[in-house]
Design an enzyme around this catalytic site. Structure first.
Site, PDB file in Angstrom:
ATOM      1  N   CYS A   1      52.880  39.092   7.128  1.00 13.16           N
ATOM      2  CA  CYS A   1      54.035  38.519   6.424  1.00 13.16           C
ATOM      3  C   CYS A   1      53.774  38.264   4.943  1.00 13.16           C
ATOM      4  CB  CYS A   1      54.488  37.227   7.101  1.00 13.16           C
ATOM      5  SG  CYS A   1      53.368  35.850   6.823  1.00 13.16           S
TER       6      CYS A   1
ATOM      7  N   GLU B   1      11.875  41.702  42.995  1.00 11.87           N
ATOM      8  CA  GLU B   1      12.513  42.964  43.390  1.00 11.87           C
ATOM      9  C   GLU B   1      13.540  43.339  42.325  1.00 11.87           C
ATOM     10  OE1 GLU B   1      13.800  41.015  46.881  1.00 11.87           O
ATOM     11  OE2 GLU B   1      15.884  40.816  46.204  1.00 11.87           O
TER      12      GLU B   1
ATOM     13  N   CYS C   1      48.454  37.114   4.338  1.00 13.05           N
ATOM     14  CA  CYS C   1      48.635  37.555   5.716  1.00 13.05           C
ATOM     15  C   CYS C   1      48.999  39.043   5.746  1.00 13.05           C
ATOM     16  CB  CYS C   1      49.738  36.739   6.384  1.00 13.05           C
ATOM     17  SG  CYS C   1      50.157  37.369   8.010  1.00 13.05           S
TER      18      CYS C   1
ATOM     19  N   LYS D   1      12.165  35.516  43.337  1.00 13.46           N
ATOM     20  CA  LYS D   1      12.544  34.521  44.339  1.00 13.46           C
ATOM     21  C   LYS D   1      11.308  33.811  44.863  1.00 13.46           C
ATOM     22  CE  LYS D   1      16.340  37.514  45.759  1.00 13.46           C
ATOM     23  NZ  LYS D   1      16.932  38.405  46.745  1.00 13.46           N
TER      24      LYS D   1
ATOM     25  N   GLU E   1      61.690  48.181  55.646  1.00 11.93           N
ATOM     26  CA  GLU E   1      62.031  46.876  55.064  1.00 11.93           C
ATOM     27  C   GLU E   1      61.027  45.824  55.527  1.00 11.93           C
ATOM     28  OE1 GLU E   1      66.159  46.853  56.404  1.00 11.93           O
ATOM     29  OE2 GLU E   1      66.768  46.924  54.325  1.00 11.93           O
ATOM     30  N   TYR E   2      60.674  45.915  56.800  1.00 12.71           N
ATOM     31  CA  TYR E   2      59.646  45.014  57.319  1.00 12.71           C
ATOM     32  C   TYR E   2      58.356  45.212  56.513  1.00 12.71           C
ATOM     33  CZ  TYR E   2      56.148  42.912  60.294  1.00 12.71           C
ATOM     34  OH  TYR E   2      55.111  42.143  60.734  1.00 12.71           O
ATOM     35  N   ASP E   3      57.977  46.483  56.332  1.00 16.36           N
ATOM     36  CA  ASP E   3      56.748  46.791  55.582  1.00 16.36           C
ATOM     37  C   ASP E   3      56.785  46.214  54.180  1.00 16.36           C
ATOM     38  OD1 ASP E   3      55.963  50.118  56.874  1.00 16.36           O
ATOM     39  OD2 ASP E   3      55.837  48.101  57.707  1.00 16.36           O
TER      40      ASP E   3
ATOM     41  N   ASP F   1      62.071  49.497  59.668  1.00 13.62           N
ATOM     42  CA  ASP F   1      60.612  49.353  59.594  1.00 13.62           C
ATOM     43  C   ASP F   1      60.126  49.265  58.146  1.00 13.62           C
ATOM     44  OD1 ASP F   1      59.580  51.381  62.472  1.00 13.62           O
ATOM     45  OD2 ASP F   1      60.747  49.533  62.265  1.00 13.62           O
TER      46      ASP F   1
ATOM     47  N   CYS G   1      55.866  33.654  10.728  1.00 14.47           N
ATOM     48  CA  CYS G   1      55.233  34.974  10.578  1.00 14.47           C
ATOM     49  C   CYS G   1      55.505  35.780  11.841  1.00 14.47           C
ATOM     50  CB  CYS G   1      53.735  34.785  10.364  1.00 14.47           C
ATOM     51  SG  CYS G   1      52.793  36.301  10.522  1.00 14.47           S
TER      52      CYS G   1
ATOM     53  N   SER H   1      25.901  32.901  42.270  1.00 15.67           N
ATOM     54  CA  SER H   1      25.284  33.901  41.403  1.00 15.67           C
ATOM     55  C   SER H   1      23.888  33.419  41.033  1.00 15.67           C
ATOM     56  CB  SER H   1      26.141  34.139  40.176  1.00 15.67           C
ATOM     57  OG  SER H   1      26.305  32.933  39.497  1.00 15.67           O
ATOM     58  N   LEU H   2      23.213  34.183  40.210  1.00 19.64           N
ATOM     59  CA  LEU H   2      21.839  33.835  39.854  1.00 19.64           C
ATOM     60  C   LEU H   2      21.794  33.317  38.426  1.00 19.64           C
ATOM     61  CD1 LEU H   2      20.021  37.014  41.218  1.00 19.64           C
ATOM     62  CD2 LEU H   2      19.861  34.708  42.162  1.00 19.64           C
TER      63      LEU H   2
ATOM     64  N   GLU I   1      23.950  44.832  47.773  1.00 18.56           N
ATOM     65  CA  GLU I   1      24.640  45.463  46.653  1.00 18.56           C
ATOM     66  C   GLU I   1      24.977  46.902  47.019  1.00 18.56           C
ATOM     67  OE1 GLU I   1      24.560  43.043  44.448  1.00 18.56           O
ATOM     68  OE2 GLU I   1      25.284  43.920  42.589  1.00 18.56           O
TER      69      GLU I   1
ATOM     70  N   LYS J   1      17.011  44.039  40.308  1.00 25.01           N
ATOM     71  CA  LYS J   1      18.369  43.505  40.317  1.00 25.01           C
ATOM     72  C   LYS J   1      19.298  44.710  40.253  1.00 25.01           C
ATOM     73  CE  LYS J   1      21.305  40.048  38.133  1.00 25.01           C
ATOM     74  NZ  LYS J   1      22.522  40.835  38.137  1.00 25.01           N
TER      75      LYS J   1
ATOM     76  N   CYS K   1      47.168  32.141   8.761  1.00 28.09           N
ATOM     77  CA  CYS K   1      48.458  32.276   8.116  1.00 28.09           C
ATOM     78  C   CYS K   1      49.270  31.087   8.614  1.00 28.09           C
ATOM     79  CB  CYS K   1      49.102  33.593   8.556  1.00 28.09           C
ATOM     80  SG  CYS K   1      50.869  33.626   8.263  1.00 28.09           S
TER      81      CYS K   1
ATOM     82  N   TYR L   1      19.497  42.499  50.567  1.00 27.91           N
ATOM     83  CA  TYR L   1      18.332  41.771  50.053  1.00 27.91           C
ATOM     84  C   TYR L   1      18.320  40.275  50.351  1.00 27.91           C
ATOM     85  CZ  TYR L   1      21.925  41.446  46.447  1.00 27.91           C
ATOM     86  OH  TYR L   1      23.106  41.265  45.784  1.00 27.91           O
TER      87      TYR L   1
ATOM     88  N   ASP M   1      22.438  47.015  39.971  1.00 24.96           N
ATOM     89  CA  ASP M   1      23.644  46.876  39.166  1.00 24.96           C
ATOM     90  C   ASP M   1      24.806  47.547  39.883  1.00 24.96           C
ATOM     91  OD1 ASP M   1      25.242  46.165  37.125  1.00 24.96           O
ATOM     92  OD2 ASP M   1      24.455  47.605  35.679  1.00 24.96           O
TER      93      ASP M   1
HETATM   94  S1  IVH Z   1      19.886  37.395  45.369  1.00 31.12           S
HETATM   95  C1  IVH Z   1      21.677  33.266  46.567  1.00 31.12           C
HETATM   96  N1  IVH Z   1      18.833  39.707  44.817  1.00 31.12           N
HETATM   97  O1  IVH Z   1      23.120  39.739  41.134  1.00 31.12           O
HETATM   98  C2  IVH Z   1      21.139  34.416  45.780  1.00 31.12           C
HETATM   99  N2  IVH Z   1      20.999  39.239  43.944  1.00 31.12           N
HETATM  100  O2  IVH Z   1      23.851  37.667  39.083  1.00 31.12           O
HETATM  101  C3  IVH Z   1      21.688  35.706  46.209  1.00 31.12           C
HETATM  102  N3  IVH Z   1      21.974  41.096  42.674  1.00 31.12           N
HETATM  103  O3  IVH Z   1      25.618  38.025  42.879  1.00 31.12           O
HETATM  104  C4  IVH Z   1      21.482  36.790  45.242  1.00 31.12           C
HETATM  105  N4  IVH Z   1      20.314  42.487  42.923  1.00 31.12           N
HETATM  106  O4  IVH Z   1      25.251  40.502  43.442  1.00 31.12           O
HETATM  107  C5  IVH Z   1      19.893  38.903  44.639  1.00 31.12           C
HETATM  108  N5  IVH Z   1      17.808  41.732  44.453  1.00 31.12           N
HETATM  109  C6  IVH Z   1      18.846  40.944  44.292  1.00 31.12           C
HETATM  110  C7  IVH Z   1      19.971  41.347  43.559  1.00 31.12           C
HETATM  111  C8  IVH Z   1      21.044  40.455  43.400  1.00 31.12           C
HETATM  112  C9  IVH Z   1      21.501  42.320  42.411  1.00 31.12           C
HETATM  113  C10 IVH Z   1      23.284  40.593  42.220  1.00 31.12           C
HETATM  114  C11 IVH Z   1      24.045  39.818  43.241  1.00 31.12           C
HETATM  115  C12 IVH Z   1      24.332  38.489  42.610  1.00 31.12           C
HETATM  116  C13 IVH Z   1      24.154  38.793  41.166  1.00 31.12           C
HETATM  117  C14 IVH Z   1      23.777  37.528  40.438  1.00 31.12           C
END
Ligand code: IVH
Length: 698
Positions: free
Chosen positions: A440, A134, A437, A319, A56-58, A54, A460, A103-104, A195, A136, A455, A247, A138
């Site tokens: 060297c 709203e 440098c 948005k 080994e399988y794993d 087992d 070197c 991403s944004l 998030e 963002k 350099c 969100y 982190d």
């Molecule tokens: S909207 C299609 N709203 O920021 C757009 N993103 O730099 C969907 N994030 O990847 C994203 N707070 O992980 C949205 N209120 C918020 C957010 C948010 C944090 C993050 C999210 C995204 C990243 C972009």
């Protein structure tokens, strides 16, 4: 099902695969591994007569999981890892997103926001736009899928196209409901984004617990949240008290006969819906405004109070509220046009500049590195900061002994903003850039128009070591087991003095030293042997020719049948190759006209390295068999080389130009003349990266 011959062959194959280092598996073995796993499953589950233990399988199973984790694009639906709750899976299976997680776009000041608002109004052809703003958050982004009111999958962002399936861990987050009455809105399936965070109090508590156990603290709440999501013990995840804000609705399907609910026609409506269904959406924090000036005011007010919040935020997100208008605005390849992030000012700190050290890179570049008294900035301790080049030192007028303002750009790489000149005591001293440098002693040189001192002694020691490190690195020859530390050690012990030396390591002497077990030596030998048959483009990249990155290496490899043939290319001929300009051509030309380099290539060949351009193996299975492809522009998530590999491993062929022989042109941002040409040939299908990925996974 398996003949005696096949059984014998597969059992032998299992034994040889079991000898491989599971921590550094070779993706070349993936198909073999899957084949033997299927075979052993058959022996175990069907014949009830297992041929391996087992464990080994794993081990084989984990090796496949590891390769698939590192290369999510290689996961196939029939891979043994894809079985549902077989009880053997321990790692996170890949989770393809229903729509890519973009991403944004970022803005850093009021004018950026005003520009964005102007573009939105121009594109939407109206001044009457309602924005929703709203925080963002982190933290770590997640995607949740609910089907028929039940949470069916939770995933990390991953590369934006495929994440990790972390459903079990997500279920530990109490603010994520395990079921929600989406059916009340006529929704059958829905993907929502949000998030995951750890609040400041819990983060502090957790670090205190770590300190009690003499364990190092976690750097910041964001890393803590992201790290926790990847813990394999759901109970431990539960203890960390993660929270989730949801969100964004990224995808949904309605049950038959249902019409689009009002809640899904605006962003604020969807926040309200999520809230009403028991989610923690930023409904309370979100606000709607009519004009950008009010938005700016709200951003500034929020920033002034960011530290009063129980969790970290690094900005605000604005948005367009109407979903119709969002659709009308659409997206670029990287981010939606209907949203923008307003980033708060980066975190800063001050410290004393104690000294400057100089690091010599593989091309001889000498980089000054500032050593400062350790200072904690936004939770990360900074003590070493790259100063890039001498000009940076002069422009900033830095002196040893200065108090300096340090910032973590993009929250990751720290840099010195400026010296605090008003705090000078007069005891500060000039930073004297060396003329020789530091390793060297060769005189340093700075070509006209360049900022970096070099350099030029290619022997070197620092350069040689860095070149060897580059040669063996993952994207180059991928010689695992010969890490930086070993390379430095072997170099110091004179076991290794140049690139060919890798293939002539004195293993008897290495064996005689402490710290080298037989197993690690065998693994190293296997990895070195395996590297000899790396494809030509990897070898070209590994040689570390200045300006030759992975893409250029591929172009060069495509251009010749035998590497030394590059000697016969004139500067002009080199420049005729795709994306090769005068600078790159010059560097390639001098490499192939340098006696030392040519001798080295000869030596490498005599040691068994492949300098011939083996025709790439094109998969005979896969969804792309018999189809031809060409790429143009920058793709949103895949590197060009990754896309090419995907095409070829799935049986497709890459062609050189647009013609009636081309089936698919994959277009990214800033597509060039190929797109224009393709539009004129009706049989060429023009597709995006996500359409391409769908073809691959079909
Ligand atoms: S909207 C299609 N709203 O920021 C757009 N993103 O730099 C969907 N994030 O990847 C994203 N707070 O992980 C949205 N209120 C918020 C957010 C948010 C944090 C993050 C999210 C995204 C990243 C972009």
């Amino acid at each position: 099902m398996y003949s005696p011959d096949q059984t014998k062959k597969l059992q032998q194959l299992s034994i040889s695969l079991l000898k491989q280092d599971e921590k550094h598996p070779d993706q070349k073995n993936l198909n073999d591994l899957r084949e033997v796993l299927r075979f052993h499953e058959h022996r175990y589950y069907i014949l009830n007569d297992p041929l391996i233990a087992d464990q080994e399988y794993d081990k084989l199973f984990k090796t496949v999981e590891k390769i698939e984790q590192e290369h999510p694009d290689l996961v196939t639906p029939d891979s043994p890892t894809q079985r549902v709750s077989k009880g053997l899976t321990k790692d996170f299976p890949p989770a393809p997103h229903l729509v890519p997680m973009l991403s944004l776009d970022n803005s850093y000041n009021e004018d950026d926001l005003r520009d964005w608002d102007r573009r939105v109004r121009e594109l939407a052809k109206t001044d009457n736009i309602v924005y929703c703003i709203e925080p963002k958050f982190d933290g770590a982004s997640i995607s949740l899928i609910y089907e028929n009111d039940l949470l069916s999958r939770g995933a990390t962002r991953g590369n934006g196209v495929t994440g990790d399936d972390i459903t079990t861990n997500i279920k530990q987050i109490r603010s994520v409901p395990l079921s929600a009455k989406f059916s009340d809105y006529g929704i059958q399936q829905i993907e929502i984004r949000g998030e995951v965070l750890i609040n400041k109090t819990n983060f502090k508590k957790y670090n205190e617990q770590l300190a009690e156990q003499n364990l190092p603290p976690l750097a910041n709440p964001r890393n803590a949240a992201a790290g926790t999501l990847r813990i394999k013990d759901p109970k431990e995840v539960g203890k960390r008290n993660l929270e989730a804000f949801l969100y964004h609705v990224s995808y949904f399907t309605l049950t038959p006969k249902h019409t689009l609910p009002e809640a899904l026609q605006s962003h604020s409506g969807s926040l309200q819906m999520l809230w009403d269904l028991g989610f923690r959406s930023p409904m309370k924090e979100a606000k709607k405004f009519n004009g950008i000036e009010a938005i700016i005011q709200y951003c500034n007010d929020f920033e002034a109070h960011r530290d009063d919040l129980p969790y970290e935020i690094d900005g605000m997100v604005i948005k367009v509220d109407s979903i119709d208008m969002q659709d009308q605005l659409g997206m670029t390849t990287h981010h939606p046009r209907w949203a923008i992030a307003f980033k708060f000012k980066a975190r800063q700190g001050t410290s004393k500049l104690r000294s400057v050290e100089y690091q010599v890179g593989r091309t001889g570049s000498v980089t000054p590195v500032a050593k400062i008294d350790p200072v904690s900035i936004g939770g990360v301790t900074v003590s070493s900061i790259s100063l890039f080049n001498e000009d940076v030192i002069r422009e900033k007028d830095l002196k040893i002994g200065d108090m300096v303002l340090v910032e973590r750009a993009g929250d990751v790489i720290p840099y010195i903003v400026k010296p605090l000149a008003e705090l000078r005591t007069g005891g500060e001293t000039e930073i004297v850039f060396p003329t020789e440098c530091p390793v060297c002693g060769h005189p340093l040189d700075k070509p006209e128009g360049e900022a970096v001192w070099r350099c030029n002694n290619i022997n070197c020691e620092a350069q040689v070591v860095e070149r060897i490190i580059h040669f063996t690195s993952k994207d180059a020859m991928d010689i695992r087991g010969l890490g930086d530390a070993n390379i430095r050690k072997f170099f110091e012990l004179k076991f290794l003095k140049d690139l060919p030396g890798i293939y002539e390591l004195p293993f008897d002497q290495i064996r005689a030293r402490e710290g080298f077990g037989e197993k690690s030596i065998t693994n190293l030998q296997t990895a070195i042997e395996a590297s000899k048959s790396q494809p030509l483009h990897r070898l070209i990249f590994a040689l570390g020719i200045r300006y030759v990155g992975e893409t250029t290496a591929k172009t060069l490899a495509h251009a010749v049948k035998y590497l030394p043939d590059l000697q016969n290319f004139s500067l002009e001929e080199l420049q005729q190759l795709e994306d090769i300009g005068p600078k790159v051509a010059g560097s390639v030309y001098s490499f192939f006209h340098n006696w030392d380099s040519l001798e080295m290539l000869k030596k490498l060949e005599s040691l068994g390295l492949q300098l011939k351009n083996e025709q790439k193996e094109i998969g005979s299975e896969g969804n792309l068999v018999g189809q031809t492809f060409l790429l143009t522009g920058t793709l949103p998530t895949l590197k060009r080389s990754e896309a090419e590999e995907l095409i070829e491993t799935n049986g497709g062929k890459i062609v050189g130009s647009v013609s009636s022989k081309l089936n698919y042109l994959i277009v990214g941002e800033d597509a060039g003349s190929k797109l224009e040409k393709a539009k004129k040939i009706p049989t060429v299908k023009i597709i995006t990266e996500s359409e391409f990925l769908q073809m691959v996974n079909r």
